[in-house]
Design a protein around this motif. Sequence first.
Motif, PDB file in Angstrom:
ATOM      1  N   VAL A  57       0.843  -1.210   0.000  1.00 20.66           N
ATOM      2  CA  VAL A  57       0.000   0.000   0.000  1.00 20.66           C
ATOM      3  C   VAL A  57       0.882   1.266   0.000  1.00 20.66           C
ATOM      4  CG1 VAL A  57      -1.993  -1.056   1.132  1.00 20.66           C
ATOM      5  CG2 VAL A  57      -0.176  -0.063   2.536  1.00 20.66           C
ATOM      6  N   PRO A  58       0.315   2.386  -0.438  1.00 22.56           N
ATOM      7  CA  PRO A  58       1.095   3.632  -0.415  1.00 22.56           C
ATOM      8  C   PRO A  58       1.587   3.913   1.013  1.00 22.56           C
ATOM      9  CG  PRO A  58      -0.969   3.956  -1.599  1.00 22.56           C
ATOM     10  CD  PRO A  58      -1.030   2.585  -1.002  1.00 22.56           C
ATOM     11  N   GLY A  59       2.854   4.285   1.132  1.00 21.97           N
ATOM     12  CA  GLY A  59       3.413   4.626   2.443  1.00 21.97           C
ATOM     13  C   GLY A  59       4.060   3.454   3.156  1.00 21.97           C
ATOM     14  N   VAL A  60       3.951   2.250   2.608  1.00 21.54           N
ATOM     15  CA  VAL A  60       4.516   1.068   3.276  1.00 21.54           C
ATOM     16  C   VAL A  60       6.051   1.090   3.239  1.00 21.54           C
ATOM     17  CG1 VAL A  60       4.469  -0.494   1.269  1.00 21.54           C
ATOM     18  CG2 VAL A  60       4.260  -1.445   3.541  1.00 21.54           C
ATOM     19  N   LYS A 104       7.834   1.247  -0.174  1.00 19.81           N
ATOM     20  CA  LYS A 104       8.302   0.621  -1.427  1.00 19.81           C
ATOM     21  C   LYS A 104       9.506   1.359  -2.002  1.00 19.81           C
ATOM     22  CE  LYS A 104       4.297   0.947  -3.395  1.00 19.81           C
ATOM     23  NZ  LYS A 104       3.579   1.385  -2.200  1.00 19.81           N
ATOM     24  N   SER A 105       9.370   2.686  -2.178  1.00 18.34           N
ATOM     25  CA  SER A 105      10.470   3.381  -2.839  1.00 18.34           C
ATOM     26  C   SER A 105      11.724   3.364  -1.970  1.00 18.34           C
ATOM     27  CB  SER A 105      10.082   4.807  -3.247  1.00 18.34           C
ATOM     28  OG  SER A 105       9.445   5.457  -2.222  1.00 18.34           O
ATOM     29  N   LYS A 108       5.960  12.305  -5.508  1.00 27.05           N
ATOM     30  CA  LYS A 108       7.069  12.715  -4.667  1.00 27.05           C
ATOM     31  C   LYS A 108       8.411  12.427  -5.333  1.00 27.05           C
ATOM     32  CE  LYS A 108       5.428   8.634  -2.620  1.00 27.05           C
ATOM     33  NZ  LYS A 108       5.607   7.592  -1.705  1.00 27.05           N
ATOM     34  N   ARG A 125      11.342  10.459  -5.660  1.00 28.74           N
ATOM     35  CA  ARG A 125      11.567   9.102  -5.208  1.00 28.74           C
ATOM     36  C   ARG A 125      12.911   8.570  -5.675  1.00 28.74           C
ATOM     37  NH1 ARG A 125       8.194   5.378  -6.961  1.00 28.74           N
ATOM     38  NH2 ARG A 125       7.283   4.701  -5.010  1.00 28.74           N
ATOM     39  N   GLU A 157       7.340  -2.286  -9.863  1.00 28.10           N
ATOM     40  CA  GLU A 157       6.669  -1.789  -8.659  1.00 28.10           C
ATOM     41  C   GLU A 157       5.205  -1.481  -8.949  1.00 28.10           C
ATOM     42  OE1 GLU A 157       7.926   2.122  -7.724  1.00 28.10           O
ATOM     43  OE2 GLU A 157       7.114   2.055  -5.698  1.00 28.10           O
ATOM     44  N   ASP A 184      12.209  -0.962  12.597  1.00 23.82           N
ATOM     45  CA  ASP A 184      12.876  -0.126  13.606  1.00 23.82           C
ATOM     46  C   ASP A 184      11.868   0.643  14.460  1.00 23.82           C
ATOM     47  OD1 ASP A 184      12.776   2.825  12.103  1.00 23.82           O
ATOM     48  OD2 ASP A 184      12.936   1.142  10.738  1.00 23.82           O
ATOM     49  N   GLU A 185      10.755   1.010  13.854  1.00 24.15           N
ATOM     50  CA  GLU A 185       9.754   1.815  14.567  1.00 24.15           C
ATOM     51  C   GLU A 185       8.995   0.987  15.604  1.00 24.15           C
ATOM     52  OE1 GLU A 185       7.109   3.630  11.760  1.00 24.15           O
ATOM     53  OE2 GLU A 185       8.366   5.398  11.521  1.00 24.15           O
ATOM     54  N   SER A 195      12.228  -5.702   7.573  1.00 24.02           N
ATOM     55  CA  SER A 195      13.299  -4.831   7.071  1.00 24.02           C
ATOM     56  C   SER A 195      13.182  -3.443   7.689  1.00 24.02           C
ATOM     57  CB  SER A 195      13.233  -4.726   5.549  1.00 24.02           C
ATOM     58  OG  SER A 195      12.262  -3.770   5.183  1.00 24.02           O
ATOM     59  N   SER A 196      14.307  -2.758   7.641  1.00 17.91           N
ATOM     60  CA  SER A 196      14.318  -1.365   8.100  1.00 17.91           C
ATOM     61  C   SER A 196      15.293  -0.594   7.229  1.00 17.91           C
ATOM     62  CB  SER A 196      14.795  -1.323   9.549  1.00 17.91           C
ATOM     63  OG  SER A 196      15.257  -0.017   9.842  1.00 17.91           O
ATOM     64  N   MET A 197      14.951   0.638   6.944  1.00 18.98           N
ATOM     65  CA  MET A 197      15.834   1.452   6.111  1.00 18.98           C
ATOM     66  C   MET A 197      17.158   1.746   6.836  1.00 18.98           C
ATOM     67  SD  MET A 197      13.653   4.985   6.363  1.00 18.98           S
ATOM     68  CE  MET A 197      14.774   6.299   6.029  1.00 18.98           C
ATOM     69  N   TYR A 198      17.175   1.548   8.154  1.00 19.73           N
ATOM     70  CA  TYR A 198      18.403   1.816   8.922  1.00 19.73           C
ATOM     71  C   TYR A 198      19.261   0.572   9.058  1.00 19.73           C
ATOM     72  CZ  TYR A 198      15.617   5.894  10.027  1.00 19.73           C
ATOM     73  OH  TYR A 198      14.842   7.016   9.910  1.00 19.73           O
TER      74      TYR A 198
HETATM   75  P1  GDP Z   1       5.877   4.042  -0.677  1.00 17.95           P
HETATM   76  O1  GDP Z   1       4.715   4.966  -0.821  1.00 17.95           O
HETATM   77  O2  GDP Z   1       5.428   2.646  -0.416  1.00 17.95           O
HETATM   78  O3  GDP Z   1       6.852   4.129  -1.817  1.00 17.95           O
HETATM   79  O4  GDP Z   1       6.644   4.480   0.681  1.00 17.95           O
HETATM   80  P2  GDP Z   1       7.959   5.355   0.889  1.00 17.95           P
HETATM   81  O5  GDP Z   1       9.186   4.576   0.565  1.00 17.95           O
HETATM   82  O6  GDP Z   1       7.803   6.658   0.221  1.00 17.95           O
HETATM   83  O7  GDP Z   1       7.937   5.535   2.472  1.00 17.95           O
HETATM   84  C1  GDP Z   1       6.907   6.211   3.155  1.00 17.95           C
HETATM   85  C2  GDP Z   1       7.483   6.844   4.427  1.00 17.95           C
HETATM   86  O8  GDP Z   1       7.950   5.826   5.296  1.00 17.95           O
HETATM   87  C3  GDP Z   1       8.668   7.757   4.162  1.00 17.95           C
HETATM   88  O9  GDP Z   1       8.583   8.884   5.009  1.00 17.95           O
HETATM   89  C4  GDP Z   1       9.873   6.910   4.531  1.00 17.95           C
HETATM   90  O10 GDP Z   1      10.964   7.683   4.980  1.00 17.95           O
HETATM   91  C5  GDP Z   1       9.319   6.045   5.653  1.00 17.95           C
HETATM   92  N1  GDP Z   1      10.013   4.756   5.714  1.00 17.95           N
HETATM   93  C6  GDP Z   1      10.229   3.900   4.713  1.00 17.95           C
HETATM   94  N2  GDP Z   1      10.916   2.820   5.151  1.00 17.95           N
HETATM   95  C7  GDP Z   1      11.152   3.018   6.477  1.00 17.95           C
HETATM   96  C8  GDP Z   1      11.821   2.256   7.491  1.00 17.95           C
HETATM   97  O11 GDP Z   1      12.362   1.165   7.272  1.00 17.95           O
HETATM   98  N3  GDP Z   1      11.819   2.781   8.738  1.00 17.95           N
HETATM   99  C9  GDP Z   1      11.229   3.971   9.054  1.00 17.95           C
HETATM  100  N4  GDP Z   1      11.291   4.395  10.304  1.00 17.95           N
HETATM  101  N5  GDP Z   1      10.611   4.714   8.118  1.00 17.95           N
HETATM  102  C10 GDP Z   1      10.554   4.250   6.850  1.00 17.95           C
END
Ligand code: GDP
Length: 341
Positions: A77-80, A82-83, A120, A122, A168, A218-219, A252-255
């Motif tokens: 979903v949007p915000g999950v 993906k990018s 946005k 991306r 995607e 991480d959150e 997974s975590s971006m960190y």
């Molecule tokens: P998309 O709409 O699925 O492409 O989602 P985005 O990649 O744009 O991410 C949406 C928001 O979640 C952004 O503000 C990211 O910085 C945040 N985000 C993405 N991955 C992570 C993660 O692993 N940890 C945290 N804390 N935030 C994340």
Amino acid sequence: MTTHNEQDWLKHRKNFKDSLSVDLLFEGIRRGDIPLLSSAITLVESSVESDQDKAGDLIEKCLPFTGKSIRIGITGVPGVGKSTFIESLGVQLISQGYKVAVLSIDPSSELHHGSILGDKTRMNTLASSSSAYIRPTASGNSLGGVAQRTRESILLCEAAGFDVILIETVGVGQSETAVHALTDFFLLLMLPVAGDELQGIKRGIMELADAVVITKSDEMPEKAKLAIQTYQMALHLFPAKESTWTPKVLSSSMYDVKSVESVWKVIADFEMQIKQTGYFEVRRKEQALFWMKESVREMLWKQLLKQETDFIQKIQSEVSDGKISPYKASKMVYTKLIEKK
Ligand code: GDP
């Protein structure tokens, strides 16, 4: 109304497009020339008949140089995330010497004249790398059309030397089934919330997944752990896959670079397994046949619409008003088609 400048520009653009011969595009693609690859994809996406013929010739020429990449579908979903995930995975793969193409299918762009994926900024790091290519699909096409063109774009990217293709899609529509039929591996990204709350993701989409990745661990580390267990149990209830692959659930975590590495390891294991069993080849062949049939269906439908506009419109409104069953209507359309021969 278009201004003089716009008219000049459109004319210039058309002349430029017409001047690109199939040979020129083909050679450019084989050299890995990104602007020419982009022009070729624009050609593939065009609904103009002469462009489609040209695109067909180009694809034909490229075919011997296709098929060698791993094609990965990524949805959520949007915000999950993906990018963020694709950026992180893409950068890692590039550092290992891979060339990575990202094709984004955004069904919202045709429905709402807006874009969930494109609004946005991306994947900045990936976008600036010469080993990456990021391309959103053109809006305004039917789903079948988008899928067909995405399939051809995949082939062009492969001929241009990309060895990992990420497709995607926003996990809210029907495009997932099409993406599944275009790819080798299907990855579903989910937020760390478990329980009944399936975040708008339909069961059918879950069933397609070769791996589920719980993002942003991480959150909410505890919730992520719980989500892993829940999805593992949920996936267990689905029938075994034809590939014999058991879907994996990870977080997974971006960190955490290692978490993204682990997802790649799962994909690499999957690729090795299905290549060993021969399923990789079988599925690619099945997919090629499936898309041929889809394409014939679409062509026939378009032709019918063109030749029998009134008949089709009448029968369509009768079906939507519930006056006639879809099956009976399809028989009538079929009879019409046969009569024409
Ligand atoms: P998309 O709409 O699925 O492409 O989602 P985005 O990649 O744009 O991410 C949406 C928001 O979640 C952004 O503000 C990211 O910085 C945040 N985000 C993405 N991955 C992570 C993660 O692993 N940890 C945290 N804390 N935030 C994340």
